[in-house]
Design an enzyme around this catalytic site. Structure first.
Site, PDB file in Angstrom:
ATOM      1  N   ASN A 135       0.838  -1.201   0.000  1.00  0.00           N
ATOM      2  CA  ASN A 135       0.000   0.000   0.000  1.00  0.00           C
ATOM      3  C   ASN A 135       0.871   1.248   0.000  1.00  0.00           C
ATOM      4  OD1 ASN A 135      -1.648   2.146   0.528  1.00  0.00           O
ATOM      5  ND2 ASN A 135      -2.804   1.177   2.185  1.00  0.00           N
ATOM      6  N   CYS A 138      -2.191   5.228   0.382  1.00  0.00           N
ATOM      7  CA  CYS A 138      -3.056   5.938   1.332  1.00  0.00           C
ATOM      8  C   CYS A 138      -2.610   7.387   1.473  1.00  0.00           C
ATOM      9  CB  CYS A 138      -3.053   5.228   2.677  1.00  0.00           C
ATOM     10  SG  CYS A 138      -4.119   6.037   3.857  1.00  0.00           S
TER      11      CYS A 138
HETATM   12  C1  FMN Z   1     -12.829   3.754   3.990  1.00  0.00           C
HETATM   13  C2  FMN Z   1     -11.761   3.359   3.040  1.00  0.00           C
HETATM   14  C3  FMN Z   1     -10.592   2.792   3.552  1.00  0.00           C
HETATM   15  C4  FMN Z   1      -9.594   2.403   2.702  1.00  0.00           C
HETATM   16  N1  FMN Z   1      -8.507   1.817   3.230  1.00  0.00           N
HETATM   17  C5  FMN Z   1      -7.531   1.352   2.414  1.00  0.00           C
HETATM   18  C6  FMN Z   1      -6.463   0.608   2.925  1.00  0.00           C
HETATM   19  O1  FMN Z   1      -6.372   0.356   4.126  1.00  0.00           O
HETATM   20  N2  FMN Z   1      -5.537   0.177   2.066  1.00  0.00           N
HETATM   21  C7  FMN Z   1      -5.595   0.417   0.739  1.00  0.00           C
HETATM   22  O2  FMN Z   1      -4.704  -0.016  -0.011  1.00  0.00           O
HETATM   23  N3  FMN Z   1      -6.611   1.121   0.199  1.00  0.00           N
HETATM   24  C8  FMN Z   1      -7.587   1.573   1.016  1.00  0.00           C
HETATM   25  N4  FMN Z   1      -8.664   2.225   0.469  1.00  0.00           N
HETATM   26  C9  FMN Z   1      -8.698   2.480  -0.980  1.00  0.00           C
HETATM   27  C10 FMN Z   1      -9.499   1.395  -1.717  1.00  0.00           C
HETATM   28  O3  FMN Z   1      -8.888   0.147  -1.606  1.00  0.00           O
HETATM   29  C11 FMN Z   1      -9.605   1.701  -3.236  1.00  0.00           C
HETATM   30  O4  FMN Z   1      -8.320   1.799  -3.781  1.00  0.00           O
HETATM   31  C12 FMN Z   1     -10.328   3.003  -3.517  1.00  0.00           C
HETATM   32  O5  FMN Z   1     -11.431   3.129  -2.644  1.00  0.00           O
HETATM   33  C13 FMN Z   1     -10.802   3.121  -4.963  1.00  0.00           C
HETATM   34  O6  FMN Z   1     -11.722   2.131  -5.330  1.00  0.00           O
HETATM   35  P1  FMN Z   1     -13.340   2.393  -5.350  1.00  0.00           P
HETATM   36  O7  FMN Z   1     -13.572   3.560  -6.210  1.00  0.00           O
HETATM   37  O8  FMN Z   1     -13.917   1.108  -5.845  1.00  0.00           O
HETATM   38  O9  FMN Z   1     -13.744   2.670  -3.943  1.00  0.00           O
HETATM   39  C14 FMN Z   1      -9.710   2.612   1.310  1.00  0.00           C
HETATM   40  C15 FMN Z   1     -10.865   3.166   0.806  1.00  0.00           C
HETATM   41  C16 FMN Z   1     -11.886   3.513   1.657  1.00  0.00           C
HETATM   42  C17 FMN Z   1     -13.161   4.091   1.117  1.00  0.00           C
END
Ligand code: FMN
Ligand code: FAD
Ligand code: SF4
Ligand code: SF4
Ligand code: SF4
Lengths: 433, 458
Positions: A135, A138
């Site tokens: 990751n 973030c």
């Molecule tokens: C509440 C929340 C927490 C997230 N926590 C992480 C995380 O811990 N590690 C990570 O790699 N991405 C994290 N993400 C990012 C998601 O994995 C993803 O890359 C991002 O939401 C885009 O995809 P989506 O448009 O389908 O939501 C998080 C996203 C959200 C909404």
């Protein structure tokens, strides 16, 4: 029936839909239910070293709504897992044991020091997981501590950590990229150079979704203060698609497997990511909005479309549109079109007129009985009227055949291709002789 | 036996006590904010929007809907009131299905127009509910204008004049203001005393005095009023009613639908209102429909509306016809009453079928009878002349006042008119508001151009 099974850098799953590392994959209870619902795999919520992080105890999400409170985008200030490492590892192991056919990728984020990665990776490997995702994305909280996007924004760090990981573990290494960077190709090249097996993108985009105008504070508000958060959901898809395509067509990373993430909400979104080079897709916000049940629409829809379009398997779709992603300078300037209004479909709202008259090329005429017609001598074919017309297919673009005269320019449309590189107005053009 | 729907005669209390409140509740309850947002989002913000053209007051509909969509219903209300000071009432009573919503491009597109009327109500209720009057009066001009009738036409004109700093006296024959807003419109369209609330809100502009119980032509002469004011606006509506011209019209149980409705509108306790078991309504317009529906809502067992021509000629809109039928009103077209039967009270009505022979209505020999303990006549209202003196009489176009575009009565300088009493426009609340508004502007021009404001001698 199309075969949806996926082999992504050796990680096998019955379909290409993985839940992205986020709350849906934060614990055993969720992941078991996701697998029961039919998800092909998960990327477990990012693990870190103990002592585990803590989250805010007030609201952690902001939102952009459509009129009917449709969720268009969410942002969050959540950190990585806030549970002890041992608990997560135990749960990962138990779930993987019970669902051997599903992809179990574990997301990891530890400080940018070799010992830290060497300490955690064997523990992850011990769970029987299929792969790891680093990751580097973030953009909030963790980045203040020198992790997440703070690493992802420095290609040298990406390469270095990827290399450590490849040296330490037998598991495939996926590097998750942050979009909070000017040119996504640089971190992708660095991951490639460090030996990563694949990249996944995008993580969330730095954002402030809204400002509370009474409190004069960004949302979500924690005791009168707010901080920027990561934006995701349908709203970010166009940005994610472009970044995926950029990597897919970059000769330096050609063939590097990509797990596409960012706004995947329907089967069509997934098909678009695949077409632009993704070998699997990850979903977070759509699942957080509608629950795990959407997997049925995603798999059934993708399968149905593949059958109709004649694609037998996922690999046949992956990258299909990449050759058609081009640079502006290579677009055919001899392709001349004009807007055409279907008078039977037109409901006479006048939006095309307002758009073209006020902000574009004055190429739509309005008759006394509210008949709207395109003036070919003015129409530059910008497509704005097509975009703002509320009636589907009411305005279309019609190509002028070669040999016809474009009434706007008075020039005959040439039959042959002609782009900017050879255009007489281009000072740098070298006529092909 | 207890009184019920089937009790013969004209009696009160046919329904269980709590049924009245349900029956006369708001036909289209107000949107909540979320509903309003969803409804507002459907508007396309059309260029030169056809809905605006279709609104007699030409409210900037796309603008006010966009203001609702962006979370400022108060601003939306101001947009509405800028064109239509009685936008609150119009939102409730306009037959939108033949006005703005009929013209909405989404009606053409999918048969589901943007719900303009309900959005208008949402916006106007916000400001009126908060008691905010968004206009201030200009410096007093010292001009005095008489307005005859406190209906929508008169009130709209009075407000427009008061805003411009003129002093307005409204002469109203009835004890309460509002005209048919208060005495005519169906109860379920404007419940909870809205007509009075709206007038009180409108009066906040200042500079308007209403004299009640002041019928021009009876209590005061038109000429006196005219002589005592710089200008006069006539908005006396249609006070007279057409008669059937049949024997027995004076029998008990036979009355004008407008009187029945006025009584209903003024009733404190609807359970105490007598209504027939077998009610026959004669006519095919809005008044007939309203009387028929409300008779049903009061507990009448059989309500039949009989119209002399074919269904395609009905004045009531398809929406209203449907509303009548949903409420259990039976609709018969192509028949005229030829005799009222009864002793002292009406007992039944004899009808003859008609046939339309090239526009000419021919009464056939064939017909039918309907039992009737109550007959409501809704065959049109007429203007009552303000003066019996033929010399002073105002110029007529048919039975109504002839006016120029601005509302000026050509035969009488300084006299203007608007609303139902004039021959122009449809007889609707919104038309009266538009004409009152335009007449106020014309009167202002008349006073400032024709007679320059008095200046101190140089
Ligand atoms: C509440 C929340 C927490 C997230 N926590 C992480 C995380 O811990 N590690 C990570 O790699 N991405 C994290 N993400 C990012 C998601 O994995 C993803 O890359 C991002 O939401 C885009 O995809 P989506 O448009 O389908 O939501 C998080 C996203 C959200 C909404
Ligand atoms: C039963 C019924 C239902 C209706 N429903 C609708 C509806 O749903 N929607 C719609 O748009 N329209 C409806 N209408 C029509 C609408 O009510 C009228 O078009 C509108 O009220 C006309 O306004 P106005 O100001 O011209 O006249 P009115 O509303 O009739 O007001 C005239 C005022 O002048 C007063 N007046 C009369 N003569 C004198 C005098 N000599 N001296 C002093 N004062 C006098 C009257 O008492 C009255 O207050 C309905 C009409 C009726 C009869
Ligand atoms: S935007 Fe479309 S529907 Fe509206 S007037 Fe133009 S062509 Fe017709
Ligand atoms: S005033 Fe009546 S016609 Fe005009 S927009 Fe409002 S509801 Fe429609
Ligand atoms: S016609 Fe309908 S869609 Fe167009 S501006 Fe008016 S209300 Fe909106």
């Amino acid at each position: 029936m199309a075969d949806l099974s996926t082999d992504f850098v050796g990680i096998k799953s019955p379909n290409p839909f993985w839940l992205a590392s986020a709350p849906p994959t934060d614990k055993e209870y969720n992941v078991r239910r996701a697998f029961e619902a039919g998800w092909g795999g998960v990327v477990w919520k990012t693990l870190g070293l103990d002592p585990h992080v803590v989250n805010v105890n007030g609201p952690r999400y902001g939102v952009i709504h459509g009129a009917d409170r449709r969720v268009l985008g969410i942002n969050n200030i959540e950190l990585i897992t806030d549970r002890p490492l041992e608990v997560n590892l135990r749960e990962i192991k138990a779930v993987k044991r019970d669902y051997p056919d599903r992809a179990m990728v574990v997301s990891v984020m530890v400080p940018c020091e070799e010992w830290a990665w060497k300490e955690i990776l064997p523990k992850v490997e011990e769970t029987g997981a299929d792969g790891i995702e680093l990751n580097f994305g973030c953009p909030h909280g963790m980045s203040e501590r020198g992790m997440g996007s703070a690493v992802g924004q420095v290609p040298e760090y990406i390469e270095m950590v990827a290399r450590w990981c490849k040296q330490t573990t037998r598991m495939p290494v996926i590097v998750k990229l942050t979009p909070n960077i000017t040119d996504i190709r640089h971190p992708a090249r660095a991951a490639h150079a460090g030996g990563a097996d694949a990249v996944s993108l995008i993580n969330t985009i730095n954002s402030i979704t809204s400002v509370n105008l009474d409190a004069m504070c960004p949302e979500p508000m924690i005791d009168g203060k707010g901080s920027h958060g990561g934006y995701c959901g349908a709203a970010v898809k166009p940005i994610a698609l472009n970044m995926v395509a950029e990597i897919a067509r970059d000769p330096a990373t050609a063939g590097l497997p990509i797990s596409g993430i960012g706004g995947v909400t329907t089967w069509r979104d997934a098909a678009e990511f695949l077409a632009l080079g993704a070998g699997s897709v990850q979903v977070c916000t759509a699942a957080m909005t509608y629950g795990f049940g959407i997997i049925k629409e995603l798999t059934a829809g993708l399968s149905e479309w593949m059958d109709r379009a004649g694609y037998d398997n996922i690999a046949a779709v992956t990258g299909r549109a990449v050759p058609n992603v081009s640079d502006w300078k290579n677009l055919n300037l001899n392709y001349v079109t004009k807007a055409r209004i279907d008078q039977d479909l037109c409901i006479k709202c006048g939006r095309c007129y307002a758009a073209c008259e006020d902000t574009s090329h004055q190429a739509i005429g309005m008759g006394p009985d509210r008949t709207f017609e395109v003036i070919d001598a003015e129409c530059v074919a910008c497509n704005l009227c097509v975009n703002v017309c509320p009636v589907q297919d009411c305005i279309t673009m019609e190509r002028l055949p070669a040999g016809a005269t474009d009434p706007r320019t008075g020039r005959v449309v040439p039959a042959e291709f002609g782009d900017w590189t050879t255009h007489p107005n281009n000072p740098a053009a070298h006529a092909a002789e | 036996m207890e009184t019920g729907r089937t009790t013969p005669g004209v009696v009160a209390g046919r329904l269980p006590p709590d049924a009245y409140e349900t029956n006369f509740a708001d036909l289209h309850p107000r949107y909540d904010p979320h509903e309003a947002h969803v409804a507002a989002d459907r508007c396309y913000f059309c260029y030169d929007a056809p809905c605006i053209t279709a609104c007699p007051t030409a409210i900037d509909i796309p603008l006010f809907i966009r203001q609702i969509a962006t979370g400022l219903p108060e601003a939306a209300a101001r947009t509405i009131f800028d064109s239509n000071i009685l936008g609150g009432m119009c939102a409730r009573v306009c037959p939108t299905e033949t006005l703005c919503e009929e013209a909405c491009v989404r009606e053409a597109a999918e048969g589901k127009p943007v719900e303009i009327g309900r959005l208008q109500r949402y916006a106007t209720d916000t400001l009126i509910g908060a008691g905010v009057h968004p206009y201030t009066r200009a410096a007093p001009t010292g001009r005095r204008i008489a307005v005859i009738g406190a209906g929508p036409g008169g009130l709209s004109c009075a407000h427009g004049l008061a805003r411009r700093g003129h002093d307005v006296t409204v002469f109203e024959a009835r004890p309460r203001p509002g005209g048919l807003n208060e005495y005519g419109i169906a109860s379920y369209k404007t419940p909870d005393g809205f007509a009075q609330k709206e007038v009180a809100w409108l009066m906040q502009i200042g500079g308007i005095t209403i004299e009640y119980g002041a019928e021009i032509g009876r209590d005061r002469s038109f000429d006196d009023i005219r002589a005592a004011h710089d200008a006069v606006f006539i908005g006396n509506g249609l006070r007279g009613v057409n008669a059937l011209g049949l024997d027995g019209e004076d029998m008990a149980g036979v009355e004008d639908a407008v009187d029945f409705i006025a009584r209903l509108r003024q009733a404190g306790d609807r359970a105490a209102l007598p209504v027939g078991r077998d009610v026959v309504v004669i006519g095919g317009g809005m008044t007939a429909v309203d009387a028929a529906i409300q008779a049903r809502l009061l507990g009448a067992q059989n309500v039949t509306m009989v119209y002399r021509r074919g269904a395609e000629r009905l004045n009531a809109s398809v929406y209203e016809q449907n509303l009548a039928q949903i409420n259990g009103v039976r609709l018969i077209t192509g028949a005229v009453p030829v005799r009222l039967h009864g002793d002292r009270a009406v007992e039944r009505v004899e009808f003859a079928y008609t046939s339309d022979e090239g526009g000419r209505l021919v009464t056939m020999n064939d017909g039918f009878w309907l039992p009737a303990d109550q007959v409501l006549k809704a065959i049109g209202q007429v203007m009552q002349p303000l003066t019996a003196d033929p010399e002073a009489a105002l110029d007529l176009d048919g039975t109504k006042l002839r006016t120029a575009g601005t509302g000026a009565v050509p035969s009488h300088p300084g006299v203007f008119a608007g609303g139902d009493c004039t021959a122009s426009g449809e007889a609707l609340t919104v038309t009266a508001v538009a004409q009152g508004r335009d007449a106020a502007a014309a009167i202002h021009d008349y006073l400032t151009d024709a007679q320059p404001a008095q200046k101190e001698p140089a």
